[in-house]
Design a protein around this motif. Structure first.
Motif, PDB file in Angstrom:
ATOM      1  N   THR A  24       0.832  -1.205   0.000  1.00  0.00           N
ATOM      2  CA  THR A  24       0.000   0.000   0.000  1.00  0.00           C
ATOM      3  C   THR A  24       0.863   1.250   0.000  1.00  0.00           C
ATOM      4  O   THR A  24       0.584   2.211  -0.733  1.00  0.00           O
ATOM      5  CB  THR A  24      -0.932   0.000   1.229  1.00  0.00           C
ATOM      6  OG1 THR A  24      -1.727  -1.184   1.207  1.00  0.00           O
ATOM      7  CG2 THR A  24      -1.845   1.210   1.221  1.00  0.00           C
ATOM      8  N   ALA A  25       1.919   1.251   0.777  1.00  0.00           N
ATOM      9  CA  ALA A  25       2.823   2.410   0.807  1.00  0.00           C
ATOM     10  C   ALA A  25       3.501   2.598  -0.545  1.00  0.00           C
ATOM     11  O   ALA A  25       3.678   3.731  -1.004  1.00  0.00           O
ATOM     12  CB  ALA A  25       3.865   2.226   1.907  1.00  0.00           C
ATOM     13  N   GLN A  26       3.865   1.516  -1.212  1.00  0.00           N
ATOM     14  CA  GLN A  26       4.488   1.596  -2.526  1.00  0.00           C
ATOM     15  C   GLN A  26       3.523   2.207  -3.548  1.00  0.00           C
ATOM     16  O   GLN A  26       3.944   2.937  -4.447  1.00  0.00           O
ATOM     17  CB  GLN A  26       4.922   0.193  -2.985  1.00  0.00           C
ATOM     18  CG  GLN A  26       5.459   0.125  -4.388  1.00  0.00           C
ATOM     19  CD  GLN A  26       6.722   0.945  -4.610  1.00  0.00           C
ATOM     20  OE1 GLN A  26       7.482   1.162  -3.676  1.00  0.00           O
ATOM     21  NE2 GLN A  26       6.914   1.393  -5.827  1.00  0.00           N
ATOM     22  N   ALA A  27       2.246   1.951  -3.415  1.00  0.00           N
ATOM     23  CA  ALA A  27       1.259   2.486  -4.351  1.00  0.00           C
ATOM     24  C   ALA A  27       1.182   4.009  -4.269  1.00  0.00           C
ATOM     25  O   ALA A  27       0.775   4.663  -5.233  1.00  0.00           O
ATOM     26  CB  ALA A  27      -0.110   1.877  -4.082  1.00  0.00           C
ATOM     27  N   TYR A  28       1.576   4.595  -3.133  1.00  0.00           N
ATOM     28  CA  TYR A  28       1.487   6.045  -2.965  1.00  0.00           C
ATOM     29  C   TYR A  28       2.813   6.764  -3.207  1.00  0.00           C
ATOM     30  O   TYR A  28       2.894   7.976  -3.057  1.00  0.00           O
ATOM     31  CB  TYR A  28       0.950   6.390  -1.573  1.00  0.00           C
ATOM     32  CG  TYR A  28      -0.509   6.029  -1.452  1.00  0.00           C
ATOM     33  CD1 TYR A  28      -1.482   6.782  -2.093  1.00  0.00           C
ATOM     34  CD2 TYR A  28      -0.913   4.919  -0.725  1.00  0.00           C
ATOM     35  CE1 TYR A  28      -2.810   6.440  -2.004  1.00  0.00           C
ATOM     36  CE2 TYR A  28      -2.246   4.571  -0.628  1.00  0.00           C
ATOM     37  CZ  TYR A  28      -3.194   5.333  -1.274  1.00  0.00           C
ATOM     38  OH  TYR A  28      -4.510   4.995  -1.188  1.00  0.00           O
ATOM     39  N   THR A  29       3.841   6.032  -3.598  1.00  0.00           N
ATOM     40  CA  THR A  29       5.102   6.682  -3.969  1.00  0.00           C
ATOM     41  C   THR A  29       4.968   7.221  -5.393  1.00  0.00           C
ATOM     42  O   THR A  29       4.059   6.819  -6.128  1.00  0.00           O
ATOM     43  CB  THR A  29       6.270   5.682  -3.907  1.00  0.00           C
ATOM     44  OG1 THR A  29       6.046   4.647  -4.860  1.00  0.00           O
ATOM     45  CG2 THR A  29       6.439   5.100  -2.523  1.00  0.00           C
ATOM     46  N   PRO A  30       5.829   8.123  -5.826  1.00  0.00           N
ATOM     47  CA  PRO A  30       5.732   8.635  -7.195  1.00  0.00           C
ATOM     48  C   PRO A  30       5.777   7.523  -8.251  1.00  0.00           C
ATOM     49  O   PRO A  30       5.046   7.573  -9.238  1.00  0.00           O
ATOM     50  CB  PRO A  30       6.945   9.559  -7.324  1.00  0.00           C
ATOM     51  CG  PRO A  30       7.199  10.022  -5.931  1.00  0.00           C
ATOM     52  CD  PRO A  30       6.858   8.847  -5.056  1.00  0.00           C
ATOM     53  N   GLU A  31       6.616   6.513  -8.037  1.00  0.00           N
ATOM     54  CA  GLU A  31       6.682   5.411  -8.984  1.00  0.00           C
ATOM     55  C   GLU A  31       5.377   4.615  -9.004  1.00  0.00           C
ATOM     56  O   GLU A  31       4.900   4.198 -10.059  1.00  0.00           O
ATOM     57  CB  GLU A  31       7.847   4.471  -8.652  1.00  0.00           C
ATOM     58  CG  GLU A  31       9.210   5.089  -8.834  1.00  0.00           C
ATOM     59  CD  GLU A  31       9.652   5.876  -7.608  1.00  0.00           C
ATOM     60  OE1 GLU A  31       9.042   5.739  -6.534  1.00  0.00           O
ATOM     61  OE2 GLU A  31      10.605   6.655  -7.743  1.00  0.00           O
ATOM     62  N   GLY A  32       4.813   4.405  -7.826  1.00  0.00           N
ATOM     63  CA  GLY A  32       3.553   3.664  -7.745  1.00  0.00           C
ATOM     64  C   GLY A  32       2.406   4.417  -8.405  1.00  0.00           C
ATOM     65  O   GLY A  32       1.577   3.830  -9.095  1.00  0.00           O
ATOM     66  N   VAL A  33       2.358   5.726  -8.189  1.00  0.00           N
ATOM     67  CA  VAL A  33       1.314   6.542  -8.819  1.00  0.00           C
ATOM     68  C   VAL A  33       1.498   6.540 -10.333  1.00  0.00           C
ATOM     69  O   VAL A  33       0.530   6.417 -11.086  1.00  0.00           O
ATOM     70  CB  VAL A  33       1.332   7.981  -8.254  1.00  0.00           C
ATOM     71  CG1 VAL A  33       0.414   8.886  -9.036  1.00  0.00           C
ATOM     72  CG2 VAL A  33       0.943   7.969  -6.780  1.00  0.00           C
TER      73      VAL A  33
END
Length: 101
Positions: A24-33
């Motif tokens: 979930t935290a990875q999804a909110y990083t710039p790369e994840g977005v």
């Protein structure tokens, strides 16, 4: 023995929770977005391609139905038919309803 079972169960639950939180935290990083937006863009491209394909198929059906591709209507007759599908025949018949009336 029961303590070992509960310790193993707690460790497994902790691993699952940590993995979900990390995902979930990875999804909110710039790369994840960026990855999420890229997948949305790909979906929109696929949708647009499907719509274009359907439009082309329907256009071919209409061209055959109107006789444009079979040579039964020339371009001017087809244009007149598209502009006034009922033609002057319905205007000459008394009591015939016009769809635009």
């Amino acid at each position: 023995m029961p303590r070992l079972f509960w310790a193993a169960l707690g460790a497994a639950a902790g691993v699952v929770v940590v993995r979900r939180v990390t995902k979930t935290a990875q999804a909110y990083t710039p790369e994840g977005v960026a990855h999420g937006l890229a997948s949305i863009g790909e979906g929109l491209k696929e949708f647009a391609a499907a719509v274009r394909e359907g439009m082309d198929r329907r256009e071919q059906e209409l061209r055959v139905a109107l006789g444009i591709d079979t040579g039964t209507l020339d371009a001017e007759q087809a244009r007149q038919l598209l502009e006034d599908p009922f033609g002057d025949a319905s205007a000459q018949q008394p009591g015939s309803p016009r769809p635009d009336a």
